[in-house]
Write an enzyme that holds these catalytic residues in place. Structure first.
Site, mmCIF file in Angstrom:
data_model
loop_
_atom_site.group_PDB
_atom_site.id
_atom_site.type_symbol
_atom_site.label_atom_id
_atom_site.label_comp_id
_atom_site.label_asym_id
_atom_site.label_seq_id
_atom_site.Cartn_x
_atom_site.Cartn_y
_atom_site.Cartn_z
ATOM 1 C CD GLN A 12 -8.410 2.754 -1.779
ATOM 2 O OE1 GLN A 12 -8.553 1.789 -1.042
ATOM 3 N NE2 GLN A 12 -8.767 3.962 -1.421
ATOM 4 C CB SER A 92 -2.892 -2.097 -1.902
ATOM 5 O OG SER A 92 -3.882 -1.968 -0.920
ATOM 6 C CG LEU A 93 -8.458 -2.231 -4.849
ATOM 7 C CD1 LEU A 93 -8.359 -2.081 -6.345
ATOM 8 C CD2 LEU A 93 -9.277 -3.470 -4.489
ATOM 9 N NE ARG A 117 -8.948 -5.454 0.237
ATOM 10 C CZ ARG A 117 -8.151 -4.436 -0.036
ATOM 11 N NH1 ARG A 117 -8.661 -3.366 -0.672
ATOM 12 N NH2 ARG A 117 -6.877 -4.449 0.312
ATOM 13 C CG HIS A 203 -2.153 -2.304 3.525
ATOM 14 N ND1 HIS A 203 -2.518 -3.594 3.164
ATOM 15 C CD2 HIS A 203 -2.492 -1.506 2.474
ATOM 16 C CE1 HIS A 203 -3.036 -3.570 1.947
ATOM 17 N NE2 HIS A 203 -3.036 -2.320 1.515
ATOM 18 C CD GLN A 252 -3.974 -6.937 0.047
ATOM 19 O OE1 GLN A 252 -5.009 -6.471 0.500
ATOM 20 N NE2 GLN A 252 -3.694 -6.954 -1.241
#
Length: 314
Positions: A12, A92-93, A117, A203, A252
């Protein structure tokens, strides 16, 4: 003979309207958009092409379009004769894009998974009650320690969320928790604390409710052994067992992105070329700040940059 290299996929923040336009009607990109649209039951290509920007910035859309854009760039790379990387990772993503590229998750399964998600993360924390800040000028360990102290002293949630480079760490938590940590960090010498334009504090422990929902969805998602190692965010490890991959994706969601360690691990395994695969150049810039002259980084995001990257590896 091609030099050994790794691909990394952005998350993102790298999205933009028209981010795949430079590919024109490239067959691999067009096929990826069609596959993703069928899986999402909406026109993903139109969303990426036309936006508007405000729609792309919604978490439920951002995670979807970044997954698809990363995969589209990777498939264009392979279609144009680009070699398979020795290893992959994602920020991340971006870890989901990496898993699709490595053949661990089919795109048709990753699309609804990532949408789920995003929805779970958005719903986990009321809008406006969470915050994320990029802390500049302090070592990541110092930032993490200050967050732990702020959490103890304030009774609020705050933690180091993204270890992006040696002097940039993103923190996340409640607004009060982040504010308490920022006050401590500035007293310890942080140069700047920059608020991030995100809709939820990713996170950190506030994402646990979302992670529990995600764990159930992951259990029902087909996952195969990756064809190439996928170094994950949470452990800086490359598990091959599907259930171990599921567990890492679950953790995660509420644990930190250990990006500095991921790049250092790639370097330790002989990678001197690490290419960002997807829109923007955020990760390539981070890589330069992490490994400086020891690693060459570039970005594959259009036909011209693809040609440059292939030349660099030749």
């Amino acid at each position: 003979m091609t030099k050994p290299f790794a691909f990394v996929f952005p998350g993102q923040g790298s999205q933009s309207v028209g981010m795949l336009d430079a590919w024109g009607g490239h067959p691999a990109v067009a096929a990826t958009l069609l596959e993703a649209s069928e899986a999402a039951r909406e026109d993903v290509g139109k969303l990426i092409r036309e936006g508007p920007e405000a729609d792309l910035a919604l978490t439920v859309n951002t995670q979807l379009v970044m997954l698809v854009a990363g995969v589209a760039n990777y498939r264009a790379w392979r279609a144009e004769g680009g070699p398979v990387p020795a290893m992959v990772a994602g920020h991340s993503l971006g870890e989901y894009s990496a898993l699709v590229a490595a053949g661990a998750i089919a795109l048709r399964d990753a699309v609804p998974l990532v949408r789920f998600r995003a929805q779970a993360m958005q719903q986990a924390v009321p809008v406006g009650s969470g915050s994320m800040m990029a802390i500049l000028g302090l070592d990541g360990r110092e930032v993490a320690q200050a967050c732990e102290q702020a959490a103890r002293d304030s009774g609020q949630t705050v933690a180091a969320a993204n270890f992006n480079d040696p002097k940039q760490t993103v923190i996340a938590g409640t607004v009060a928790g982040v504010d308490a940590a920022v006050a401590l960090l500035k007293a310890r010498g942080a140069k700047r604390a920059m608020p991030l334009a995100v809709s939820a504090p990713f996170h950190c422990a506030l994402m646990r409710p979302a992670a529990e929902q995600l764990r159930q969805r992951l259990a029902a998602t087909p996952i195969a052994t990756p064809a190439v190692p996928v170094i994950n965010n949470i452990d800086v490890a490359a598990p091959t067992e599907p259930d171990a991959i599921r567990d890492a994706l679950y953790r995660q969601a509420f644990g930190p992105v250990r990006w500095v360690e991921i790049i250092e691990a790639m370097h330790a395994q002989g990678m001197r070329h690490i290419l960002e695969c997807g829109p923007g150049r955020v990760l390539a810039k981070m890589i330069k700040r992490i490994e400086h002259a020891q690693v060459e980084s570039a970005t594959v995001l259009d036909p011209a940059s693809l040609a440059e990257a292939r030349e660099m590896l030749a």
